[in-house]
Design a protein around this motif. Structure first.
Motif, PDB file in Angstrom:
ATOM      1  N   UNK A 262       0.852  -1.187   0.000  1.00 15.90           N
ATOM      2  CA  UNK A 262       0.000   0.000   0.000  1.00 15.90           C
ATOM      3  C   UNK A 262       0.883   1.230   0.000  1.00 15.90           C
ATOM      4  N   UNK A 263       0.743   2.008  -1.041  1.00 19.44           N
ATOM      5  CA  UNK A 263       1.569   3.209  -1.160  1.00 19.44           C
ATOM      6  C   UNK A 263       0.822   4.242  -1.988  1.00 19.44           C
ATOM      7  N   UNK A 264      -0.371   4.571  -1.550  1.00 19.99           N
ATOM      8  CA  UNK A 264      -1.201   5.491  -2.314  1.00 19.99           C
ATOM      9  C   UNK A 264      -1.162   6.894  -1.779  1.00 19.99           C
ATOM     10  N   UNK A 265      -2.171   7.677  -2.149  1.00 18.77           N
ATOM     11  CA  UNK A 265      -2.260   9.055  -1.673  1.00 18.77           C
ATOM     12  C   UNK A 265      -2.798   9.036  -0.256  1.00 18.77           C
ATOM     13  N   UNK A 266      -2.717  10.151   0.394  1.00 24.46           N
ATOM     14  CA  UNK A 266      -3.233  10.268   1.751  1.00 24.46           C
ATOM     15  C   UNK A 266      -4.149  11.469   1.849  1.00 24.46           C
ATOM     16  N   UNK A 267      -5.159  11.352   2.714  1.00 27.64           N
ATOM     17  CA  UNK A 267      -6.071  12.474   2.915  1.00 27.64           C
ATOM     18  C   UNK A 267      -5.690  13.282   4.144  1.00 27.64           C
ATOM     19  N   UNK A 268      -4.573  12.953   4.780  1.00 27.58           N
ATOM     20  CA  UNK A 268      -4.156  13.670   5.984  1.00 27.58           C
ATOM     21  C   UNK A 268      -3.596  15.039   5.609  1.00 27.58           C
ATOM     22  N   UNK A 269      -4.003  16.094   6.312  1.00 30.10           N
ATOM     23  CA  UNK A 269      -3.449  17.425   6.030  1.00 30.10           C
ATOM     24  C   UNK A 269      -2.074  17.632   6.634  1.00 30.10           C
ATOM     25  N   UNK A 270      -1.608  16.691   7.469  1.00 31.26           N
ATOM     26  CA  UNK A 270      -0.319  16.864   8.132  1.00 31.26           C
ATOM     27  C   UNK A 270       0.839  16.744   7.149  1.00 31.26           C
ATOM     28  N   UNK A 271       1.850  17.532   7.391  1.00 35.78           N
ATOM     29  CA  UNK A 271       3.046  17.506   6.551  1.00 35.78           C
ATOM     30  C   UNK A 271       3.702  16.136   6.635  1.00 35.78           C
ATOM     31  N   UNK A 272       4.011  15.557   5.481  1.00 35.79           N
ATOM     32  CA  UNK A 272       4.650  14.249   5.454  1.00 35.79           C
ATOM     33  C   UNK A 272       6.113  14.298   5.829  1.00 35.79           C
ATOM     34  N   UNK A 273       6.682  15.504   5.894  1.00 38.76           N
ATOM     35  CA  UNK A 273       8.079  15.625   6.270  1.00 38.76           C
ATOM     36  C   UNK A 273       8.297  15.615   7.770  1.00 38.76           C
ATOM     37  N   UNK A 274       7.367  16.241   8.533  1.00 36.68           N
ATOM     38  CA  UNK A 274       7.556  16.353   9.984  1.00 36.68           C
ATOM     39  C   UNK A 274       6.360  15.885  10.796  1.00 36.68           C
ATOM     40  N   UNK A 276       3.914  17.540  11.859  1.00 36.58           N
ATOM     41  CA  UNK A 276       3.647  18.478  12.938  1.00 36.58           C
ATOM     42  C   UNK A 276       2.574  19.503  12.586  1.00 36.58           C
ATOM     43  N   UNK A 277       2.600  19.999  11.338  1.00 38.80           N
ATOM     44  CA  UNK A 277       1.653  21.030  10.946  1.00 38.80           C
ATOM     45  C   UNK A 277       1.064  20.693   9.583  1.00 38.80           C
ATOM     46  N   UNK A 278       0.093  21.504   9.156  1.00 37.14           N
ATOM     47  CA  UNK A 278      -0.522  21.291   7.857  1.00 37.14           C
ATOM     48  C   UNK A 278       0.513  21.489   6.747  1.00 37.14           C
ATOM     49  N   UNK A 279       0.440  20.632   5.731  1.00 40.08           N
ATOM     50  CA  UNK A 279       1.419  20.674   4.648  1.00 40.08           C
ATOM     51  C   UNK A 279       1.032  21.753   3.640  1.00 40.08           C
TER      52      UNK A 279
END
Length: 341
Positions: A262-274, A276-279
Motif C-alpha cells: 500500500x503506497x497510495x495518496x493520503x487524505x491527511x493534512x499533516x506535513x509528510x516531512x515532519x 507536525x503542521x498542515x502541509x
C-alpha cells in the motif's frame, strides 16, 4: 479503493487514534489504568515501541505572560557590530541520518559547546537545546549587567518562545532558563539568516553538525520524545497492519498482484516531512523540520515566500536534481509557491 487511496480500514484508524490519545493522556498523567479494562490494551500496543516508555515532550498548556526577554524575528545588520556592552551568542541545531546535535558559540564569552542528542531528537529540539545551553553557560560564568544577544536561525523555536501558550516541556524549560538569566542581564533573542556568511552562525552550525555525528552520550532518548515522532511511528504501524490486512484477505487476487503493498495518496493534512503542521507551501519552504537539511543547503533561512521567489530559477534547477523536492512551480502574479514532496 482503500488500498488505492491508502485509507486504512475503520478499525485500524480507530486503533491508531486511540493509541495516540492513550499516549497523550499517559504523558499528562491523566490516564486511568484500570486493571482488566479493555481500553488499556491500546497503550500496551503502543509500548511495542520501547522508546515511547521514556515519555514525550507534551505538557499541559501553560499560559506565560511575564516574559522579560525580547524576541526579534527580523535581522539586524549591526548584530555583529562593535558594542562593548553587548555579548553575542550564536546557537544552531542539526539532524542527520546519524543523529542530532546542538551547537553554541560565542567569541565574547570564549564559548564553544557541542551537544550530541542522539537519533530520537528532532531538529526543533536541537535548536532549542542550543538556546538552553547558551542560557546555562551565562549562569555558569556568572555574567551580570550585560546586554546579551542570542542569535538563532530557527524561526520556529523563536516563535514558540514568543507564544504565550506553551505545550512543550523543552520550550518551557528554555523559557525558565532565559527568565533566570534575565534577572541580572538584558536578553534579546534574534533571528539570523542561516548560511549567510556570519562567522558566528557558521561556527555554531559546525558545532551542531559535530554533535549530530557523534552519537548520544548515555542512554537514549536524550530528550523527551517529540509528539510528532509518536504520531509518525503510530502511522507507520497502521500502514504495516493495513498491508497485512490487505494481503490476508481472501479474494482480490489480481488486485493484490497489481498492488502487493500500500503506497497510495493520503487524505491527511499533516506535513509528510515532519507530521507536525498542515502541509502548506509556506510550511514546507520556511518551517518544516523534515526537509531542514535541504532548506539550509539550498535556501539558507528565508524569512518569507517572496524572498524564496527572488531566486526561483536557481531553486527550480535544484529541484530537478534533488529527490526531496520533486516539483516546484512559481506563479509570479500571485506570488505563490506550490511545493510537492
Amino acid at each position: 479503493m482503500e488500498v488505492m487511496l491508502n485509507l486504512p480500514p475503520l478499525h485500524l484508524h480507530i486503533q491508531q487514534e486511540a493509541s495516540l490519545s492513550a499516549v497523550r493522556l499517559r504523558t499528562l498523567n491523566i490516564w486511568s489504568n484500570i486493571t482488566g479494562a479493555l481500553h488499556t490494551t491500546c497503550l500496551e500496543k503502543v509500548y511495542e515501541f520501547p522508546v515511547l516508555r521514556a515519555g514525550t515532550d507534551r505538557i499541559h498548556k501553560q499560559a506565560i505572560f511575564d516574559k522579560r526577554y525580547k524576541i526579534q524575528l527580523y535581522e539586524d545588520d549591526n548584530y555583529e557590530g562593535l558594542n562593548p556592552r553587548e555579548l553575542r551568542i550564536f546557537t544552531d541545531g542539526s539532524k542527520t541520518d546519524s543523529g542530532s546535535g546542538s551547537g553554541t558559540f560565542s567569541e565574547d564569552l570564549n564559548m564553544s559547546i557541542t551537544t550530541p542528542l542522539g537519533s530520537h531528537s528532532s531538529v526543533f529540539q536541537a535548536e532549542c537545546m542550543g538556546i538552553i545551553n547558551a542560557a546555562a553557560a551565562i549562569t555558569a560564568r556568572k555574567v551580570v549587567g550585560f546586554s546579551i544577544r542570542i542569535l538563532s536561525d530557527s524561526r520556529a523555536v523563536l516563535m514558540a518562545l514568543k507564544s504565550h501558550i506553551v505545550t512543550s516541556k523543552l520550550i518551557h524549560e528554555c523559557h525558565e532558563r532565559l527568565m533566570e538569566v534575565c534577572q541580572n542581564n538584558k536578553i534579546t533573542l534574534q533571528w539570523i539568516k542561516g548560511h549567510s556568511g556570519s562567522r558566528g552562525n557558521d561556527a555554531a552550525d559546525e558545532l551542531a553538525r559535530q554533535g549530530s555525528g557523534a552519537g548520544a552520550i548515555g542512554p537514549e532518548p536524550a530528550l523527551p520524545i517529540p509528539f510528532s515522532k509518536v504520531r509518525s511511528m503510530l502511522l507507520a504501524r497502521t500502514g504495516k497492519l493495513h498491508t497485512e490486512h490487505w494481503l490476508n484477505q481472501t479474494g482480490c487476487r489480481q488486485a493484490k498482484q497489481a498492488m502487493p503493498s500500500i503506497n497510495g495518496v493520503t487524505d491527511s493534512p499533516l506535513c509528510r516531512g515532519c507530521m507536525e503542521k498542515e502541509e502548506t507551501a509556506s510550511h514546507v519552504v520556511l518551517e518544516c523540520s523534515g526537509v531542514a537539511p535541504y532548506r539550509a543547503k539550498h535556501l539558507g533561512s528565508p524569512r518569507d515566500l517572496p524572498e524564496v521567489l527572488l531566486n526561483i530559477k536557481a531553486l527550480a534547477e535544484t529541484a530537478r536534481v534533488q529527490p526531496a523536492l520533486k516539483t516546484i512551480q512559481a506563479v509570479n502574479d500571485q506570488r505563490i509557491l506550490c511545493v510537492s514532496i
